[in-house]
Design a protein around this motif. Structure first.
Motif, PDB file in Angstrom:
ATOM      1  N   MET A 203     -36.487 -18.578  -4.325  1.00  0.00           N
ATOM      2  CA  MET A 203     -37.672 -18.336  -3.292  1.00  0.00           C
ATOM      3  C   MET A 203     -37.455 -19.373  -2.289  1.00  0.00           C
ATOM      4  SD  MET A 203     -40.738 -17.776  -5.949  1.00  0.00           S
ATOM      5  CE  MET A 203     -40.339 -19.288  -6.993  1.00  0.00           C
ATOM      6  N   GLY A 204     -36.837 -20.481  -2.470  1.00  0.00           N
ATOM      7  CA  GLY A 204     -36.882 -21.597  -1.567  1.00  0.00           C
ATOM      8  C   GLY A 204     -35.770 -21.191  -0.568  1.00  0.00           C
ATOM      9  N   TYR A 205     -34.648 -20.511  -1.106  1.00  0.00           N
ATOM     10  CA  TYR A 205     -33.720 -20.195  -0.108  1.00  0.00           C
ATOM     11  C   TYR A 205     -33.970 -19.107   0.885  1.00  0.00           C
ATOM     12  CZ  TYR A 205     -29.676 -22.880  -1.871  1.00  0.00           C
ATOM     13  OH  TYR A 205     -28.748 -23.942  -2.497  1.00  0.00           O
ATOM     14  N   GLU A 206     -34.714 -18.176   0.294  1.00  0.00           N
ATOM     15  CA  GLU A 206     -35.390 -16.875   1.132  1.00  0.00           C
ATOM     16  C   GLU A 206     -36.289 -17.442   2.089  1.00  0.00           C
ATOM     17  OE1 GLU A 206     -36.827 -13.495  -1.469  1.00  0.00           O
ATOM     18  OE2 GLU A 206     -35.044 -13.886  -2.542  1.00  0.00           O
ATOM     19  N   ILE A 207     -37.275 -18.285   1.821  1.00  0.00           N
ATOM     20  CA  ILE A 207     -38.160 -18.850   2.443  1.00  0.00           C
ATOM     21  C   ILE A 207     -37.526 -19.415   3.864  1.00  0.00           C
ATOM     22  CG2 ILE A 207     -40.097 -20.458   3.054  1.00  0.00           C
ATOM     23  CD1 ILE A 207     -40.970 -20.286   0.053  1.00  0.00           C
ATOM     24  N   VAL A 208     -36.517 -20.163   3.636  1.00  0.00           N
ATOM     25  CA  VAL A 208     -35.728 -20.906   4.949  1.00  0.00           C
ATOM     26  C   VAL A 208     -35.115 -19.727   5.481  1.00  0.00           C
ATOM     27  CG1 VAL A 208     -34.141 -22.342   5.385  1.00  0.00           C
ATOM     28  CG2 VAL A 208     -36.003 -22.992   3.550  1.00  0.00           C
ATOM     29  N   GLU A 209     -34.569 -18.944   4.739  1.00  0.00           N
ATOM     30  CA  GLU A 209     -33.660 -18.016   5.554  1.00  0.00           C
ATOM     31  C   GLU A 209     -34.533 -16.933   6.480  1.00  0.00           C
ATOM     32  OE1 GLU A 209     -30.848 -15.341   3.367  1.00  0.00           O
ATOM     33  OE2 GLU A 209     -29.954 -14.549   5.262  1.00  0.00           O
ATOM     34  N   GLN A 210     -35.515 -16.571   5.663  1.00  0.00           N
ATOM     35  CA  GLN A 210     -36.427 -15.699   6.387  1.00  0.00           C
ATOM     36  C   GLN A 210     -37.266 -16.229   7.689  1.00  0.00           C
ATOM     37  OE1 GLN A 210     -38.546 -14.449   2.737  1.00  0.00           O
ATOM     38  NE2 GLN A 210     -37.322 -12.368   2.983  1.00  0.00           N
ATOM     39  N   LEU A 211     -37.295 -17.585   7.603  1.00  0.00           N
ATOM     40  CA  LEU A 211     -37.917 -18.358   8.802  1.00  0.00           C
ATOM     41  C   LEU A 211     -37.005 -18.521   9.925  1.00  0.00           C
ATOM     42  CD1 LEU A 211     -40.351 -20.690   7.093  1.00  0.00           C
ATOM     43  CD2 LEU A 211     -41.096 -18.610   8.450  1.00  0.00           C
ATOM     44  N   GLY A 212     -35.784 -17.903   9.780  1.00  0.00           N
ATOM     45  CA  GLY A 212     -34.690 -18.294  10.835  1.00  0.00           C
ATOM     46  C   GLY A 212     -33.988 -19.564  10.613  1.00  0.00           C
ATOM     47  N   TRP A 213     -33.695 -19.717   9.223  1.00  0.00           N
ATOM     48  CA  TRP A 213     -33.259 -21.368   8.942  1.00  0.00           C
ATOM     49  C   TRP A 213     -33.864 -22.418   9.193  1.00  0.00           C
ATOM     50  CZ3 TRP A 213     -30.182 -20.607   4.858  1.00  0.00           C
ATOM     51  CH2 TRP A 213     -29.653 -19.380   4.638  1.00  0.00           C
ATOM     52  N   ARG A 214     -35.101 -22.130   9.117  1.00  0.00           N
ATOM     53  CA  ARG A 214     -35.767 -23.484   9.165  1.00  0.00           C
ATOM     54  C   ARG A 214     -37.223 -23.684   8.174  1.00  0.00           C
ATOM     55  NH1 ARG A 214     -40.755 -22.729  11.090  1.00  0.00           N
ATOM     56  NH2 ARG A 214     -41.406 -20.502  11.703  1.00  0.00           N
ATOM     57  N   VAL A 215     -37.654 -24.845   7.971  1.00  0.00           N
ATOM     58  CA  VAL A 215     -38.493 -24.972   6.890  1.00  0.00           C
ATOM     59  C   VAL A 215     -39.990 -25.048   7.466  1.00  0.00           C
ATOM     60  CG1 VAL A 215     -36.930 -26.311   5.317  1.00  0.00           C
ATOM     61  CG2 VAL A 215     -38.532 -27.580   7.044  1.00  0.00           C
ATOM     62  N   PRO A 216     -40.929 -24.638   6.553  1.00  0.00           N
ATOM     63  CA  PRO A 216     -42.304 -24.675   7.062  1.00  0.00           C
ATOM     64  C   PRO A 216     -42.720 -25.962   7.084  1.00  0.00           C
ATOM     65  CG  PRO A 216     -42.215 -23.612   5.058  1.00  0.00           C
ATOM     66  CD  PRO A 216     -40.633 -23.900   5.658  1.00  0.00           C
ATOM     67  N   ASP A 217     -43.952 -26.151   7.346  1.00  0.00           N
ATOM     68  CA  ASP A 217     -44.649 -27.809   7.087  1.00  0.00           C
ATOM     69  C   ASP A 217     -45.065 -27.843   5.806  1.00  0.00           C
ATOM     70  OD1 ASP A 217     -44.471 -28.643   9.833  1.00  0.00           O
ATOM     71  OD2 ASP A 217     -45.993 -27.054  10.318  1.00  0.00           O
ATOM     72  N   VAL A 218     -45.430 -26.843   5.142  1.00  0.00           N
ATOM     73  CA  VAL A 218     -46.066 -27.150   3.674  1.00  0.00           C
ATOM     74  C   VAL A 218     -45.806 -25.791   2.805  1.00  0.00           C
ATOM     75  CG1 VAL A 218     -48.375 -27.508   2.448  1.00  0.00           C
ATOM     76  CG2 VAL A 218     -47.990 -28.612   4.625  1.00  0.00           C
TER      77      VAL A 218
END
Ligand SMILES: *Cc1c(COP(=O)(O)O)cnc(C)c1O
Ligand SMILES: [Zn+2]
Length: 374
Positions: A203-218
């Motif tokens: 889930m963590g890998y997907e969130i970052v990949e789906q945001l275009g290889w960046r992390v959300p704030d929270v």
């Protein structure tokens, strides 16, 4: 490639080619470690197996997969406007068996099969048992599952239909665990089995990949045993080590119900571990865990990322569940709705800013909980 297992508490290394449960020295959970120098970028597979270089199964058999992973990120604009927050939902209602537990089961069962394990036993609040029983059936493994008698009826039926042996137990998941003491099969319960977390970390890998290889704030996560949260934290650390993301990690938030909030209590008290929550009760069954085995790792993840822990009432969860269906057309599971209740609280006390990009996890399908009144 998987290299070894490492104790989350004392650091002792364990052989990943042997069947393992807890650390031989201190009985704490073991974490999978990889040779990160030899990790390739994700493949084009439309499932969690796209991250195969950071998964523990050496030769994943596609025949055991049900297409788990790569769930959508869905903006919740209207409820975001109502709460004055910037909210994106990672929607795990769409994975096989209707909850994100399928991620852990897919990877855990595949690894058990690779290690030559013939059968598994597991106490569960419902969704994990359903996912493991069904994935075990697919891979041809035996299973014995114990669940509290008030766990959602549908998960009982999924387990029974899979051909697993089902034990219904009065009390909580802690009592269900005791009801399996006589069963001589591999213990696949939360964090006593080292590979479920590897499935959930995707889930963590997907969130970052789906945001275009960046992390959300929270990232806001409904926390029971905490495997999903620990998994996301582990994924973030791995990606940072791989150089796929920069130094700054998202602030991680653990959400619990006021009727069972051992992590929130420990976080507020500044404790390193939680204490058993007596009389645990909430309609959000997936987070009704009175003393998580991995509590010290959850608390570390919250503190290391400048995150926090929040308890919300069943009444607020139910209200937010209805509001989300009305405003967004999304029927959340109660655990997923709890993340919105948490955003509501955190906006009120100013911990969250309106501009913070917040990813909330809807960990399962609302339709798995017919007739529940929280
Ligand atoms: C199991 C479960 C949770 C809690 O997951 P952990 O990773 O054990 O904290 C949350 N929501 C749902 C729907 C679940 O089934
Ligand atoms: Zn140890």
């Amino acid at each position: 490639m998987l290299s070894h297992l490492e104790c989350a508490r004392c650091g002792r290394e364990h052989d990943a080619n042997a069947v393992q449960n807890l650390c031989h020295s201190c009985a704490s959970p073991l974490l999978a470690r990889y040779d990160l120098l030899r990790v390739a970028r994700p493949t084009s597979e439309n499932s969690l197996w796209r991250y195969r270089d950071v998964l523990p199964v050496f030769n994943p058999d596609p025949a055991f997969s049900l297409g788990e992973g790569m769930t959508p990120l869905v903006p919740l604009r209207r409820i975001g406007a109502a709460l004055d927050a910037n909210i994106i939902m990672k929607d795990e209602s769409l994975v096989p068996t209707g909850s994100f537990k399928a991620r852990g089961a897919a990877v855990g069962v595949a690894k058990a099969k690779e290690l030559g394990i013939k059968g598994i036993k597991m106490p569960t609040n419902g969704n994990a048992g359903a996912a493991w029983a069904l994935y075990a059936a697919r891979a041809g493994l035996r299973s014995v599952i114990a669940m509290p008698q008030d766990a959602p009826l549908i998960t009982r039926e999924e387990v029974a239909a899979s051909g697993a042996e089902l034990r219904i137990v009065p009390g909580t998941i802690a009592d269900a665990a005791k009801a399996l003491a006589d069963v001589d099969l591999f213990d696949a319960s939360t964090l006593r089995e080292p590979y479920r977390i590897e499935g959930k970390k995707t889930m963590g890998y997907e969130i970052v990949e789906q945001l275009g290889w960046r992390v959300p704030d929270v990232i806001v996560y409904p926390t029971g045993g905490g495997v999903g949260l620990i998994g996301i934290y582990k994924a973030l650390q791995e990606m940072r080590e791989l150089g796929w993301i920069s130094e700054k990690l998202p602030r991680l938030v653990a959400v619990q119900a006021t009727g069972c909030a051992p992590i929130v209590r420990a976080f507020v008290e500044g404790a390193e571990e939680s204490t058993f929550w007596e009389g645990a009760h909430t309609g959000a069954f997936g987070i009704n865990v009175p003393k998580p085995l991995g509590d010290f790792i959850i608390l570390e993840a919250l503190r290391q990322t400048n995150g926090t822990a929040v308890a919300v009432t069943d009444e607020q969860i139910e209200a937010d569940r209805a509001e989300c269906a009305r405003l967004e057309g999304v029927f959340l599971c109660p655990e997923g709705a709890a993340t919105l209740s948490a955003v509501r609280e955190l906006r009120k006390d100013g911990w969250l800013q309106p501009t913070d990009e917040v990813v909330v996890l809807n960990t399962g399908a609302g339709i798995k909980y017919p007739g529940i009144r929280l």
